[in-house]
Design an enzyme around this catalytic site. Structure first.
Site, PDB file in Angstrom:
ATOM      1  N   GLY A 118      60.441 -48.026 141.507  1.00 27.18           N
ATOM      2  CA  GLY A 118      61.434 -47.187 142.050  1.00 27.18           C
ATOM      3  C   GLY A 118      60.925 -46.287 143.000  1.00 27.18           C
ATOM      4  O   GLY A 118      59.904 -45.786 142.687  1.00 27.18           O
ATOM      5  N   GLY A 141      56.674 -42.290 125.319  1.00 30.19           N
ATOM      6  CA  GLY A 141      55.896 -42.242 124.207  1.00 30.19           C
ATOM      7  C   GLY A 141      54.742 -43.443 124.661  1.00 30.19           C
ATOM      8  O   GLY A 141      53.592 -43.370 124.058  1.00 30.19           O
ATOM      9  N   ASN A 185      16.894 -30.309  98.008  1.00 31.70           N
ATOM     10  CA  ASN A 185      16.433 -31.478  98.445  1.00 31.70           C
ATOM     11  C   ASN A 185      16.711 -32.572  98.191  1.00 31.70           C
ATOM     12  O   ASN A 185      16.365 -32.865  96.723  1.00 31.70           O
ATOM     13  CB  ASN A 185      14.697 -31.347  98.693  1.00 31.70           C
ATOM     14  CG  ASN A 185      14.429 -32.496  99.761  1.00 31.70           C
ATOM     15  OD1 ASN A 185      14.194 -32.226 100.779  1.00 31.70           O
ATOM     16  ND2 ASN A 185      13.820 -33.541  98.989  1.00 31.70           N
ATOM     17  N   ARG A 211      55.614 -57.249 125.193  1.00 26.26           N
ATOM     18  CA  ARG A 211      54.195 -57.836 125.904  1.00 26.26           C
ATOM     19  C   ARG A 211      52.918 -57.545 125.374  1.00 26.26           C
ATOM     20  O   ARG A 211      51.809 -58.177 125.586  1.00 26.26           O
ATOM     21  CB  ARG A 211      54.357 -57.229 127.539  1.00 26.26           C
ATOM     22  CG  ARG A 211      55.377 -57.758 128.472  1.00 26.26           C
ATOM     23  CD  ARG A 211      55.653 -56.902 129.460  1.00 26.26           C
ATOM     24  NE  ARG A 211      54.684 -57.147 130.504  1.00 26.26           N
ATOM     25  CZ  ARG A 211      54.093 -56.487 131.445  1.00 26.26           C
ATOM     26  NH1 ARG A 211      54.869 -55.400 131.933  1.00 26.26           N
ATOM     27  NH2 ARG A 211      52.892 -56.807 132.109  1.00 26.26           N
ATOM     28  N   ARG A 232      32.011 -39.312 105.995  1.00 27.22           N
ATOM     29  CA  ARG A 232      33.144 -39.744 105.973  1.00 27.22           C
ATOM     30  C   ARG A 232      34.224 -38.361 105.659  1.00 27.22           C
ATOM     31  O   ARG A 232      33.717 -37.407 105.686  1.00 27.22           O
ATOM     32  CB  ARG A 232      33.215 -40.659 104.742  1.00 27.22           C
ATOM     33  CG  ARG A 232      32.636 -41.971 105.059  1.00 27.22           C
ATOM     34  CD  ARG A 232      32.303 -42.894 103.525  1.00 27.22           C
ATOM     35  NE  ARG A 232      33.563 -43.037 103.135  1.00 27.22           N
ATOM     36  CZ  ARG A 232      33.691 -43.809 102.008  1.00 27.22           C
ATOM     37  NH1 ARG A 232      32.580 -43.935 101.321  1.00 27.22           N
ATOM     38  NH2 ARG A 232      35.026 -43.999 101.412  1.00 27.22           N
ATOM     39  N   ALA A 246      61.373 -45.459 121.697  1.00 27.14           N
ATOM     40  CA  ALA A 246      62.186 -46.505 121.088  1.00 27.14           C
ATOM     41  C   ALA A 246      61.884 -48.151 121.367  1.00 27.14           C
ATOM     42  O   ALA A 246      62.244 -48.986 120.772  1.00 27.14           O
ATOM     43  CB  ALA A 246      63.815 -46.299 121.475  1.00 27.14           C
ATOM     44  N   GLY A 247      61.183 -48.179 122.351  1.00 25.47           N
ATOM     45  CA  GLY A 247      60.771 -49.635 123.084  1.00 25.47           C
ATOM     46  C   GLY A 247      60.020 -50.520 121.955  1.00 25.47           C
ATOM     47  O   GLY A 247      59.189 -49.969 121.161  1.00 25.47           O
ATOM     48  N   ASN A 260      29.969 -41.712  91.253  1.00 22.31           N
ATOM     49  CA  ASN A 260      31.059 -40.976  91.198  1.00 22.31           C
ATOM     50  C   ASN A 260      32.426 -41.724  90.802  1.00 22.31           C
ATOM     51  O   ASN A 260      33.434 -41.115  90.553  1.00 22.31           O
ATOM     52  CB  ASN A 260      31.508 -40.162  92.462  1.00 22.31           C
ATOM     53  CG  ASN A 260      31.661 -41.310  93.832  1.00 22.31           C
ATOM     54  OD1 ASN A 260      31.097 -42.382  93.823  1.00 22.31           O
ATOM     55  ND2 ASN A 260      32.489 -40.854  94.665  1.00 22.31           N
TER      56      ASN A 260
END
Length: 450
Positions: free
Chosen positions: A140, A104, A359, A15, A315, A10-11, A368
């Site tokens: 902590g 996450g 070939n 920064r 691709r 959720a953050g 295309n």
């Protein structure tokens, strides 16, 4: 015991200096969130809940892309980690197993560590993941009493003696689902930030007489991403690990430090990868294939014995069958290249099917796109396409057909036929000499006037 995952995503990540939610910044071609979700797959979770907040729609879409069955909970106000976990209550209604809480923006918790947490849960009501920090800083601290975790103390509240402890809190928790939400209900927000902290459940659990344990992991697994610099460092860490795993799995990497993988890259044993190759998302390379230097692959499949490159681009939806040769400065997109076919240089094959043993000569282009629609080119078996042929789709070349070099093919070519689609050559004796003399004289006159 069945397990479900709750992944906090959720953050905002202020920064990062970005409009993009922090968990959607990529490492190895995939969002941080996808890495966290994949780490939890080892537990074979019954349910996966992603808690969204900032950029909720985009985060939910990314989560669904990684796992279509994921459940989404929304934290409208960011009031702390305990508050975030509480938002998953409805999604876990009726679930009676264990819950593992992940983050996450913490992509590197290993499957082995999560397995050890699951095992520890058999002995403790709540299990917290800790790490020995080289520089504990403002983390902590985990306060142990023998094997029992008594509480987690934040740096600002710690005594000097407690600050000397190097076992730090990662935030990852495993607990029985029913007990977890009962503990969260007891968490208050009487602190400077006015937030509900998940870390408070440890002390509350001990007050209720519940057993709380800690599992240790390597500090690198707990790397959280908060800045662009940390994102870059995480990319380095991911690529280093991916290269090591490829080598361990029997892949030959000629210059490992120059090869870049994605989270979902799959390469078979005895494949060979040359220097400066990039594997974007969605690539599978089978055993005994060769990817030569300076290639870029994305969303494609390369079969056993095929050779690609150097300087080739595959691709999305390019499929190379066994023993296909794709050479330098070739681009292939949404095309099937059948067994033993060769597309050796300076060629574009898009929206096409190339038959077995065919070939394709240098400079060939499948034309295309008409500006609105894409059209398909079909090339049969054992076809010889001459150099610099333009295949204007939709067009079909039958088995054993040929095209003459420099042809523009606009109609179907029957099997076994030779197609010539070029203007007749006409020679003008002496015209080149006269033209060159005229141009040189014109240039000299202009120079004299200037």
């Amino acid at each position: 015991m069945s397990i479900s995952l709750v992944i906090l995503a959720a953050g905002m990540g202020s920064r990062m200096n970005s409009a993009r939610p922090k968990v959607l910044h990529p490492i190895g071609g995939a969002p941080l969130l996808a890495h966290a979700m994949r780490a939890g797959d080892i537990l074979e979770p019954e349910r996966v809940v992603v808690v969204t907040g900032h950029g909720a729609e985009a985060v939910a879409k990314a989560a669904k892309t990684a796992n279509p069955d994921v459940l989404i909970a929304h934290q409208a106000e960011q009031l702390g980690t305990a508050h975030a976990v509480a938002q998953a209550r409805a999604a876990l209604e009726g679930f009676t197993g264990d819950v593992v809480i992940l983050y996450g923006d913490t992509p590197f918790v290993s499957p082995e560590t999560l397995e050890r947490m699951r095992e520890a849960r058999e002995r403790h009501a709540v299990v917290v993941l800790g790490f020995e920090a080289a520089d504990p800083g403002r983390y902590g601290r985990l306060i142990l009493n023998g094997e029992m975790l008594e509480r987690i103390v934040e740096y600002k509240d710690a005594t000097e003696e407690e600050r000397a402890i190097t076992l730090c809190n990662s935030g990852v928790v495993c607990a029985d689902a029913t007990a977890l939400f009962q503990l969260i209900d007891s968490v208050g927000n009487d602190n400077a930030a006015g937030e509900y902290y998940l870390t408070d459940i440890v002390a509350i659990a001990r007050q209720k007489g519940l057993s709380v344990g800690a599992v240790r992991c390597d500090e690198a697994e707990t790397l959280g991403i908060n800045t662009r610099a940390e994102l870059a460092a995480a990319e380095v860490a991911f690529q280093t690990r991916a290269r090591a795993e490829a080598l361990e799995n029997g892949v030959t990497l000629i210059a490992p430090e120059t090869i870049y993988f994605s989270l979902d890259t799959v390469i078979g044993r005895d494949a060979v990868v040359g220097p400066n190759v990039v594997f974007a998302p969605g690539v599978t390379v089978e055993s005994d294939a060769t990817i030569r230097a300076f290639c870029h692959l994305e969303g494609c499949h390369v079969s056993r014995g095929a050779t690609v490159g150097p300087f080739a681009r595959l691709r999305p939806d390019a499929y190379l069958a066994e023993d296909v040769h794709v050479g330098n400065f070739v681009e292939i997109k949404n095309a099937n290249i059948d067994e033993g076919a060769k597309v050796n240089h300076l060629t574009y094959i898009g929206d096409a099917d190339v038959g077995e043993g065919s070939n394709i000569g240098a400079g060939t282009i499948t034309c295309n796109y008409d500006g609105v629609f894409k059209h398909r080119t079909t090339i049969g078996k054992n076809v010889f396409v001459g150099s610099d042929t333009m295949l204007v789709a939709p067009v079909r070349l039958g088995d054993g057909a040929m095209t003459g070099s420099g042809s523009v093919i606009t109609e179907d070519v029957p099997a076994g036929a030779l197609a010539l689609g070029r203007a007749r050559q006409e020679n003008k004796p002496g015209l080149a000499t006269r033209l060159m003399e005229r141009l040189k004289a014109k240039k000299a006159a202009a120079k004299k006037e200037g």
